[in-house]
Design a protein around this motif. Structure first.
Motif, PDB file in Angstrom:
ATOM      1  N   GLY A 168      62.128  62.277  36.396  1.00  0.00           N
ATOM      2  CA  GLY A 168      62.304  62.060  34.965  1.00  0.00           C
ATOM      3  C   GLY A 168      61.901  60.676  34.491  1.00  0.00           C
ATOM      4  O   GLY A 168      61.843  60.429  33.283  1.00  0.00           O
ATOM      5  N   MET A 169      61.620  59.759  35.430  1.00  0.00           N
ATOM      6  CA  MET A 169      61.178  58.423  35.028  1.00  0.00           C
ATOM      7  C   MET A 169      59.746  58.482  34.464  1.00  0.00           C
ATOM      8  O   MET A 169      58.950  59.334  34.855  1.00  0.00           O
TER       9      MET A 169
ATOM     10  N   GLY B 123      67.845  50.751  30.649  1.00  0.00           N
ATOM     11  CA  GLY B 123      67.041  51.958  30.768  1.00  0.00           C
ATOM     12  C   GLY B 123      65.779  51.758  31.585  1.00  0.00           C
ATOM     13  O   GLY B 123      65.126  52.729  31.972  1.00  0.00           O
ATOM     14  N   VAL B 124      65.432  50.508  31.859  1.00  0.00           N
ATOM     15  CA  VAL B 124      64.275  50.232  32.716  1.00  0.00           C
ATOM     16  C   VAL B 124      64.726  50.316  34.170  1.00  0.00           C
ATOM     17  O   VAL B 124      65.670  49.633  34.581  1.00  0.00           O
ATOM     18  N   TRP B 125      64.067  51.157  34.942  1.00  0.00           N
ATOM     19  CA  TRP B 125      64.467  51.411  36.326  1.00  0.00           C
ATOM     20  C   TRP B 125      63.977  50.310  37.262  1.00  0.00           C
ATOM     21  O   TRP B 125      64.718  49.776  38.075  1.00  0.00           O
ATOM     22  N   VAL B 126      62.695  49.975  37.137  1.00  0.00           N
ATOM     23  CA  VAL B 126      62.130  48.928  37.979  1.00  0.00           C
ATOM     24  C   VAL B 126      60.886  48.368  37.293  1.00  0.00           C
ATOM     25  O   VAL B 126      60.256  49.044  36.475  1.00  0.00           O
ATOM     26  N   THR B 127      60.556  47.123  37.602  1.00  0.00           N
ATOM     27  CA  THR B 127      59.355  46.487  37.067  1.00  0.00           C
ATOM     28  C   THR B 127      58.567  45.855  38.214  1.00  0.00           C
ATOM     29  O   THR B 127      59.122  45.569  39.277  1.00  0.00           O
TER      30      THR B 127
ATOM     31  N   TYR C  22      60.664  53.480  33.502  1.00  0.00           N
ATOM     32  CA  TYR C  22      61.848  53.552  32.646  1.00  0.00           C
ATOM     33  C   TYR C  22      62.353  54.980  32.487  1.00  0.00           C
ATOM     34  O   TYR C  22      61.626  55.957  32.695  1.00  0.00           O
ATOM     35  N   ASP C  23      63.613  55.075  32.088  1.00  0.00           N
ATOM     36  CA  ASP C  23      64.258  56.369  31.836  1.00  0.00           C
ATOM     37  C   ASP C  23      64.179  56.655  30.338  1.00  0.00           C
ATOM     38  O   ASP C  23      64.864  55.992  29.543  1.00  0.00           O
ATOM     39  N   PRO C  24      63.351  57.607  29.911  1.00  0.00           N
ATOM     40  CA  PRO C  24      63.176  57.865  28.478  1.00  0.00           C
ATOM     41  C   PRO C  24      64.424  58.415  27.799  1.00  0.00           C
ATOM     42  O   PRO C  24      64.495  58.429  26.564  1.00  0.00           O
ATOM     43  N   LYS C  25      65.406  58.814  28.582  1.00  0.00           N
ATOM     44  CA  LYS C  25      66.669  59.270  27.986  1.00  0.00           C
ATOM     45  C   LYS C  25      67.523  58.089  27.538  1.00  0.00           C
ATOM     46  O   LYS C  25      68.474  58.252  26.776  1.00  0.00           O
ATOM     47  N   ILE C  26      67.201  56.902  28.041  1.00  0.00           N
ATOM     48  CA  ILE C  26      67.965  55.704  27.703  1.00  0.00           C
ATOM     49  C   ILE C  26      67.169  54.762  26.811  1.00  0.00           C
ATOM     50  O   ILE C  26      67.687  54.217  25.834  1.00  0.00           O
ATOM     51  N   VAL C  27      65.913  54.545  27.156  1.00  0.00           N
ATOM     52  CA  VAL C  27      65.055  53.667  26.360  1.00  0.00           C
ATOM     53  C   VAL C  27      63.736  54.392  26.107  1.00  0.00           C
ATOM     54  O   VAL C  27      63.122  54.925  27.032  1.00  0.00           O
ATOM     55  N   SER C  28      63.311  54.449  24.863  1.00  0.00           N
ATOM     56  CA  SER C  28      62.092  55.179  24.527  1.00  0.00           C
ATOM     57  C   SER C  28      60.857  54.287  24.661  1.00  0.00           C
ATOM     58  O   SER C  28      60.961  53.055  24.707  1.00  0.00           O
TER      59      SER C  28
END
Length: 221
Positions: free
Chosen positions: A48-49, A71-75, A107-113
């Motif tokens: 889902g990322m 909402g960002v998973w990793v950079t 990023y997780d679009p369910k948390i940050v668009s």
């Protein structure tokens, strides 16, 4: 003096493919985990990322901006948009690879668009400066949005047009941001990954225009 002028000229103009440095076939070594979150830098990422890629000047401060976003998973920081395969930091700084310094954002679009990320991108730097960002001069520091899929591309274009209108009202110039389909991303060396977490008082050249960016509904992604 001629030598210095010649070098500056090279750094302000993107090289043609035949002018670019040759690079190498193998990726350069980098970190395996994110220094802050300890998550794997190259994945795998949870289902889902989604992925975004931005260039807004020196990638040290730009990366911190995004890893601190909920909402960002990793950079990860790296190089994209040029010709040289698997470039080094020293090579990109010559202006002879064609790459920009960029941040890869998972990023997780369910948390940050994606629209939220675009707003952060536009407001954190001055996208009207061409081949520079503040005192950082050269093609490496150009403003870029590299998109994954048509939805991101259309959202980026719509946000650019809306923000340019706001900048014009504020007396600013035309946006010079490069918006293209995402090219290959080359991970930067380990020392550049999450640099400002390792060096809290290190250089950060981020400076926005002070003009707010209202993302239009058409730019939602």
């Amino acid at each position: 003096m001629f030598f210095l002028s010649d070098m500056l000229n090279k750094k302000l103009h993107l090289p043609k493919r035949e002018e670019a440095l040759p690079g190498r076939a193998s990726p350069i070594p980098t970190a395996s985990k994110h220094h802050v979150s300890k998550r794997p830098l190259k994945g795998p990422h949870p289902e889902g990322m989604e992925v975004a890629m931005f260039g807004l000047g020196c990638f040290w401060g730009a990366e911190r901006l995004f890893w601190q976003t909920e909402g960002v998973w990793v950079t990860a920081v790296g190089y994209a948009g040029g010709h040289t395969p698997n470039p080094t930091y020293q090579e990109t700084c010559t202006g002879l690879t064609g790459h920009a310094e960029v941040v890869l954002v998972v990023y997780d679009p369910k948390i940050v668009s994606y629209s939220d990320l675009l707003k952060i991108f536009w407001e954190a730097h001055d996208p009207t400066q061409g081949m520079r960002q503040g005192n950082d001069v050269g093609t490496t520091y150009r403003s870029t949005i590299y998109t994954y899929g048509d939805a991101q591309h259309q959202a980026a274009i719509a946000s650019r047009d809306a923000y340019e209108a706001e900048l014009k009202k504020a007396g600013r110039g035309k946006i010079t941001t490069e918006i293209e389909a995402a090219p290959e991303f080359y991970f930067a060396e380990a020392e550049h990954q999450q640099y400002l977490a390792k060096n809290p008082y290190g250089y950060c050249g981020l400076k926005g225009t002070g003009v707010a960016c209202a993302i239009p509904a058409a730019a939602s992604a």
